[in-house]
Design a protein around this motif. Structure first.
Motif, PDB file in Angstrom:
ATOM      1  N   LEU A 379       0.846  -1.186   0.000  1.00  0.00           N
ATOM      2  CA  LEU A 379       0.000   0.000   0.000  1.00  0.00           C
ATOM      3  C   LEU A 379       0.887   1.243   0.000  1.00  0.00           C
ATOM      4  N   GLU A 380       0.675   2.117  -0.955  1.00  0.00           N
ATOM      5  CA  GLU A 380       1.443   3.351  -1.060  1.00  0.00           C
ATOM      6  C   GLU A 380       0.515   4.543  -0.856  1.00  0.00           C
ATOM      7  N   LEU A 381       1.053   5.598  -0.257  1.00  0.00           N
ATOM      8  CA  LEU A 381       0.285   6.801   0.027  1.00  0.00           C
ATOM      9  C   LEU A 381       0.599   7.886  -0.997  1.00  0.00           C
ATOM     10  N   ASP A 382      -0.446   8.646  -1.377  1.00  0.00           N
ATOM     11  CA  ASP A 382      -0.245   9.796  -2.246  1.00  0.00           C
ATOM     12  C   ASP A 382       0.258  10.979  -1.421  1.00  0.00           C
ATOM     13  N   CYS A 383       0.840  11.962  -2.082  1.00  0.00           N
ATOM     14  CA  CYS A 383       1.258  13.195  -1.427  1.00  0.00           C
ATOM     15  C   CYS A 383       0.885  14.347  -2.350  1.00  0.00           C
ATOM     16  N   ILE A 384      -0.332  14.846  -2.182  1.00  0.00           N
ATOM     17  CA  ILE A 384      -0.840  15.917  -3.035  1.00  0.00           C
ATOM     18  C   ILE A 384      -1.370  17.035  -2.147  1.00  0.00           C
ATOM     19  N   VAL A 385      -1.537  18.204  -2.729  1.00  0.00           N
ATOM     20  CA  VAL A 385      -2.071  19.350  -1.999  1.00  0.00           C
ATOM     21  C   VAL A 385      -3.595  19.232  -1.925  1.00  0.00           C
ATOM     22  N   PHE A 386      -4.142  19.461  -0.729  1.00  0.00           N
ATOM     23  CA  PHE A 386      -5.598  19.443  -0.590  1.00  0.00           C
ATOM     24  C   PHE A 386      -6.007  20.369   0.550  1.00  0.00           C
ATOM     25  N   ASP A 387      -7.284  20.755   0.524  1.00  0.00           N
ATOM     26  CA  ASP A 387      -7.855  21.632   1.539  1.00  0.00           C
ATOM     27  C   ASP A 387      -8.353  20.771   2.689  1.00  0.00           C
ATOM     28  N   LEU A 388      -7.642  20.826   3.826  1.00  0.00           N
ATOM     29  CA  LEU A 388      -7.965  19.960   4.949  1.00  0.00           C
ATOM     30  C   LEU A 388      -9.344  20.273   5.521  1.00  0.00           C
ATOM     31  N   GLN A 389      -9.685  21.546   5.674  1.00  0.00           N
ATOM     32  CA  GLN A 389     -10.982  21.909   6.246  1.00  0.00           C
ATOM     33  C   GLN A 389     -12.121  21.455   5.343  1.00  0.00           C
ATOM     34  N   THR A 390     -11.978  21.683   4.045  1.00  0.00           N
ATOM     35  CA  THR A 390     -13.028  21.257   3.115  1.00  0.00           C
ATOM     36  C   THR A 390     -13.169  19.740   3.109  1.00  0.00           C
ATOM     37  N   ALA A 391     -12.046  19.032   3.152  1.00  0.00           N
ATOM     38  CA  ALA A 391     -12.100  17.565   3.160  1.00  0.00           C
ATOM     39  C   ALA A 391     -12.832  17.056   4.386  1.00  0.00           C
ATOM     40  N   ILE A 392     -12.561  17.654   5.557  1.00  0.00           N
ATOM     41  CA  ILE A 392     -13.223  17.221   6.791  1.00  0.00           C
ATOM     42  C   ILE A 392     -14.706  17.576   6.747  1.00  0.00           C
ATOM     43  N   GLU A 393     -15.026  18.787   6.289  1.00  0.00           N
ATOM     44  CA  GLU A 393     -16.434  19.199   6.236  1.00  0.00           C
ATOM     45  C   GLU A 393     -17.215  18.372   5.225  1.00  0.00           C
ATOM     46  N   ASP A 394     -16.599  18.087   4.067  1.00  0.00           N
ATOM     47  CA  ASP A 394     -17.289  17.255   3.062  1.00  0.00           C
ATOM     48  C   ASP A 394     -17.555  15.863   3.600  1.00  0.00           C
ATOM     49  N   THR A 395     -16.568  15.302   4.284  1.00  0.00           N
ATOM     50  CA  THR A 395     -16.738  13.957   4.836  1.00  0.00           C
ATOM     51  C   THR A 395     -17.844  13.941   5.881  1.00  0.00           C
ATOM     52  N   ALA A 396     -17.848  14.937   6.769  1.00  0.00           N
ATOM     53  CA  ALA A 396     -18.892  14.993   7.795  1.00  0.00           C
ATOM     54  C   ALA A 396     -20.262  15.189   7.172  1.00  0.00           C
ATOM     55  N   GLU A 397     -20.315  15.994   6.116  1.00  0.00           N
ATOM     56  CA  GLU A 397     -21.600  16.274   5.468  1.00  0.00           C
ATOM     57  C   GLU A 397     -22.185  15.016   4.838  1.00  0.00           C
ATOM     58  N   LEU A 398     -21.329  14.087   4.407  1.00  0.00           N
ATOM     59  CA  LEU A 398     -21.832  12.840   3.837  1.00  0.00           C
ATOM     60  C   LEU A 398     -22.616  12.027   4.851  1.00  0.00           C
ATOM     61  N   PHE A 399     -22.292  12.201   6.138  1.00  0.00           N
ATOM     62  CA  PHE A 399     -22.953  11.422   7.175  1.00  0.00           C
ATOM     63  C   PHE A 399     -24.151  12.147   7.774  1.00  0.00           C
ATOM     64  N   ALA A 400     -24.409  13.374   7.328  1.00  0.00           N
ATOM     65  CA  ALA A 400     -25.545  14.118   7.879  1.00  0.00           C
ATOM     66  C   ALA A 400     -26.875  13.396   7.669  1.00  0.00           C
ATOM     67  N   PRO A 401     -27.167  12.842   6.469  1.00  0.00           N
ATOM     68  CA  PRO A 401     -28.436  12.104   6.328  1.00  0.00           C
ATOM     69  C   PRO A 401     -28.535  10.911   7.273  1.00  0.00           C
ATOM     70  N   LYS A 402     -27.420  10.253   7.522  1.00  0.00           N
ATOM     71  CA  LYS A 402     -27.435   9.100   8.426  1.00  0.00           C
ATOM     72  C   LYS A 402     -27.743   9.541   9.851  1.00  0.00           C
ATOM     73  N   VAL A 403     -27.260  10.727  10.236  1.00  0.00           N
ATOM     74  CA  VAL A 403     -27.550  11.253  11.568  1.00  0.00           C
ATOM     75  C   VAL A 403     -29.027  11.554  11.699  1.00  0.00           C
ATOM     76  N   ARG A 404     -29.617  12.103  10.649  1.00  0.00           N
ATOM     77  CA  ARG A 404     -31.021  12.492  10.720  1.00  0.00           C
ATOM     78  C   ARG A 404     -31.963  11.295  10.695  1.00  0.00           C
ATOM     79  N   GLU A 405     -31.451  10.114  10.346  1.00  0.00           N
ATOM     80  CA  GLU A 405     -32.278   8.915  10.358  1.00  0.00           C
ATOM     81  C   GLU A 405     -32.509   8.384  11.772  1.00  0.00           C
ATOM     82  N   LYS A 406     -31.745   8.877  12.745  1.00  0.00           N
ATOM     83  CA  LYS A 406     -31.878   8.389  14.114  1.00  0.00           C
ATOM     84  C   LYS A 406     -33.253   8.747  14.667  1.00  0.00           C
ATOM     85  N   GLU A 407     -33.808   7.818  15.481  1.00  0.00           N
ATOM     86  CA  GLU A 407     -35.120   8.050  16.067  1.00  0.00           C
ATOM     87  C   GLU A 407     -35.061   9.205  17.062  1.00  0.00           C
TER      88      GLU A 407
END
Length: 853
Positions: A379-407
């Protein structure tokens, strides 16, 4: 101190009545066992008797004692095991009966058909051992029961009483599920008559066997003890003779084939053994070097075999990945296409279930591949430039519908430290993978409260100046993890509880993979947890700073926010603290409270003192107040203050509720700070200009423009695409996707057909599968690239379209002349992205003509 049992002994002569002699030995053995509890007396008694007994009698006594102990222990163990196995079988049978009873009555219980349930329970009349059967509904109340005339236990009226064990009876308890939902429970009571009868028979047989074995042992002992005592006495006489006469030329008789003969041989050949050992030591020294060479060769052979086995495993996983991803590609792609058509809500729900199930299977395949890559060190890792805040916010936003499914109400929060660099260099895919796994676990095991994602920098003097040590934590208020399981959960195929795999699903690979990925990125994954309060998983990783782009992206002018006063009303302290941080960094003076009545007092007091608030940010769900009317109450008392709703509610219909409550804007948690601040700036500017705005939302303000840009397929229109794919389902899927982009696809089934058609017809791009009959994609791409070099055809981009996902697949595609690589299952967004990247501009398409031969 004397002990009366020591007076019990054996006659010095062999008695005429052998049965009495046997009984006396058994009695003596039992007394010896009894005396074992009084070790001092027992040892004294046994030693006193032993001194007066011959070796023949000692052998008889010892053999019978051992036989008795062995027989008693063996019979006891077998008896205990049979009884345990019988009881275990009965319990398992009762549990299976409970499960079958639950399945048979799930539908009737779901429809509250008590008569049908009672009718189904009548089958237990054929099972006399079942005394009672109780069915409870979803509210834990007794729904229906069955009991025999001789029942000794009544069904508890509520389910809590059914969990108590009943003395002298067997019980079984299980939940009843209907389509995955618990609709009730079943409780069965059975007697132990069969077990009691079985135990009685076993005890009788055990006693008979014990007496029979002891009788046989006594007869055999009397017969065989002569063969033991005779050679020993003879050897003792020889040793005594050598000792008395000091004649060392004498030798003991060594004709016996048992241990006595071994002892005699050892006695006679002691010096010869010493000489033999000297010769063996010299020979071992001479052959040591040769043995080392042979052993080294064996180790090298074993290493080669292990490497070959590892390569075979990797090849097997690659092939299996291809075979599984190929049908998954059709399932996911066609499901996405169907979801874009008009259908009923039930059909849409079913199709989304199919899509989610396919994605779960894909995630499992990816975990297995990652696990294999990590274990093989490929397994090899990439080393590219990316926006850390946007990556974290995008990832969290993907789970927002799953959070709203909770009773219960559950909030997803993101806290990105202001001093943490946004633009870094590293592997964003693996960072998202680690965060996604931690978020998925947190949401899975948290039913109410909140899940907080926090990103911060770890200050460490050992970190190089051009790097940053990032810590991403996911804190939840879920069920927590026991202290003794905190380290076990990072082991492969392990979860905190074996029941977890049944209740919550999962393979136990995710955290193990994340920990190894974090290690490869110069960090680690740790956990802190308190059962019943929640857990905090933290991943650290060492990332490079990107000083060239270490600035926030261009945003609207937010200078209008500086010096403004804002009141934040949120009863969840972490959520309120995050919002306060966002606004404070923008120069806003912030006050906060978790109570609506306190907020109204603070608003009135600020107005009275001449320093009124300019903005109010409030949560939707607040204690001790009606949520729908609270914003209207603020507007009625303070009509000039804009009210912004920040809530975890995102279901259909809430936008109308917020609009009717006179809210100026609303946001769904987790809130992106850039969206929030831009919206507040627009509201303040409109207020200063005296303009009236409709309610602003993240969807109308930001997403609509992004969606319109994403759905703009004008660049792809009329593109001539050659699709090379042997699988019919995947071929049809790709054709539909390309037609959806308004492209003109031409499909062939193998590499030979692809080469033939590119000679006759120009194309703008080629989508090439890799594994095909007759000629695979690698060979076909090599031939097409050779044709491009010889100017036989135009320069056509070739994109690999394959289900392979192992290490080296991308490199192999690029080596064969392909320009890029897309992994199946093919997603619409991924296909669109690669087409946008590699298709030439419209004005340059189809300008090169096929070479004239």
């Amino acid at each position: 101190m004397s002990f009366p049992y020591c007076n019990i002994g054996l006659q010095t002569g062999f008695p005429d009545n052998k049965l009495n002699y046997l009984l006396s030995i058994i009695k003596y053995t039992f007394y010896t066992a009894i005396l074992s509890g009084h070790s001092g007396w027992a040892v004294q008694c046994v030693e006193r008797r032993s001194f007066r007994m011959s070796i023949k009698r000692k052998l008889t006594l010892t053999t019978m004692s051992i036989s008795l102990v062995a027989v008693v222990l063996t019979v006891t163990a077998i008896t205990a095991y049979l009884i345990y196995d019988m009881r275990k079988s009965k319990i398992q049978s009762l549990e299976v009966t409970a499960a079958i009873t639950g399945d048979r009555n799930s539908a009737a219980l779901a429809f509250l058909d008590a008569d049908r349930v009672r009718s189904n329970l009548e089958i237990f009349r054929l099972s006399p051992s079942v005394l009672a059967t109780c069915i409870y509904d979803a509210h834990d109340n007794l729904f229906a029961d069955y009991k025999t005339a001789e029942v000794h236990a009544e069904c508890p009226k509520v389910r809590q009483g059914a969990r108590q064990a009943l003395p002298g009876m067997l019980t079984a308890f299980t939940n009843i599920r209907q389509n995955g939902t618990v609709v009730g429970s079943v409780y069965i009571i059975a007697d132990t008559r069969e077990i009691d009868a079985y135990v009685q028979n076993i005890m009788q047989i055990s006693g008979t066997v014990t007496l029979l074995v002891l009788a046989i042992a006594f007869v055999l002992t009397v017969y065989f003890q002569r063969a033991i005592s005779g050679p020993i006495l003879e050897f003792a006489a020889t040793v005594q003779s050598i000792t008395n006469s000091r004649n060392y030329t004498l030798r003991a008789k060594s004709g016996y084939l048992d241990e006595t003969g071994v002892l005699a041989n050892a006695f006679n050949k002691m010096l010869g053994e010493v000489q033999l050992r000297d010769r063996e030591l010299l020979s071992a020294n001479e052959t040591l070097e040769e043995k080392v060479v042979v052993r080294t060769r064996q180790l090298e052979d074993a290493k080669q075999k292990a490497e070959s086995a590892n390569e075979a495993k990797s090849a097997f996983l690659a092939n299996m990945s291809h075979e599984i991803r190929t049908p998954l590609n059709s399932m996911i792609g066609l499901t996405e296409l169907i979801l874009e058509t008009d259908m009923t809500s039930q059909q849409e729900q079913h199709m989304r279930t199919v899509l989610q199930s396919s994605e779960v299977l894909l995630e499992l395949i990816n975990d297995m591949l990652d696990f294999s890559k990590i274990e093989s060190g490929k397994l090899e890792l990439d080393c590219i430039v990316f926006d850390l805040q946007t990556a974290i916010e995008d990832t969290a936003e993907l789970f927002a519908p799953k959070v709203r499914e909770k009773e219960q109400q559950l909030e997803l929060l993101v806290d990105f430290a202001p001093n943490l660099p946004r633009h870094v260099m590293g592997d964003p895919t693996r960072m998202r993978q680690i965060l996604s796994n931690m978020l998925n676990n947190a949401i899975k095991f948290t039913h109410e409260g909140y899940v907080l994602v926090k990103a911060e920098e770890i200050q460490d003097a050992s970190v190089p100046a051009d790097s940053v040590q990032v810590k991403i934590s996911v804190h939840d208020t879920g069920i927590g993890i026991p202290a003794d399981k905190l380290q076990v959960i990072f082991d492969k195929f392990t979860q905190a509880d074996v029941s977890t795999t049944r209740k919550f699903g999962g393979t136990g690979l995710g955290l193990s993979i994340c920990k190894q990925l974090a290690n490869m990125m110069g960090g680690d994954v740790t956990v802190e947890s308190t059962p019943g309060e929640g857990s905090t998983f933290s991943a650290t990783m060492l990332l490079k700073r990107d000083t060239k782009n270490d600035n926030d992206p261009a945003v609207p002018d937010r200078q209008v926010l500086k010096g403004k006063r804002a009141l934040i009303i949120d009863d969840v302290e972490p959520s309120r603290r995050i919002l306060e941080s966002y606004l404070s960094n923008a120069g806003i003076e912030v006050s906060g409270t978790g109570h609506a009545q306190m907020a109204l007092w603070m608003l009135a007091d600020a107005k009275k003192t001449g320093r009124p608030f300019d903005l109010v940010l409030t949560d939707y769900v607040l204690p001790e107040i009606t949520s729908e009317t609270f914003p209207q109450t603020i507007k009625m008392l303070h009509p000039d203050i804009p009210v912004v709703m920040v809530t975890a509610m995102a279901e259909s219909g809430y936008a109308q509720i917020f609009a009717s409550a006179e809210c100026d804007a609303y946001f769904v948690k987790p809130v992106r700070p850039s969206y929030l601040l831009d919206t507040l700036a627009i509201i303040i500017e409109a207020k200063h200009a005296g303009k009236s705005l409709s309610m602003l939302t993240p969807f109308t303000l930001f997403r609509k423009g992004a969606a319109a840009a994403n759905d703009d397929n004008s660049f792809l229109e009329n593109a001539e695409i050659l699709l090379v794919e042997d699988n019919r389902a995947n071929r049809e899927l790709c054709i539909k996707l390309l037609e959806n982009f308004h492209c003109h696809p031409t499909a062939v089934r193998n590499g030979e057909e692809a080469i033939a058609i590119v000679r006759k017809q120009p194309f703008d791009l080629i989508l090439m599968d890799c594994q095909m009959p007759e000629m695979d994609g690698f060979e076909a791409s090599t031939n097409i690239c050779r044709m491009k070099k010889q100017r036989e055809i135009s320069n056509i981009p070739i994109i690999a379209l394959t289900a392979n996902a192992m290490q080296g697949d991308r490199e192999k595609c690029l080596e064969s002349g392909m320009n890029d690589y897309v992994t199946k299952p093919l997603r619409k967004a991924a296909l669109r992205s690669v087409l946008m990247q590699w298709l030439p501009p419209k004005g340059n398409r189809l300008t090169s003509q096929a070479a004239i031969h």
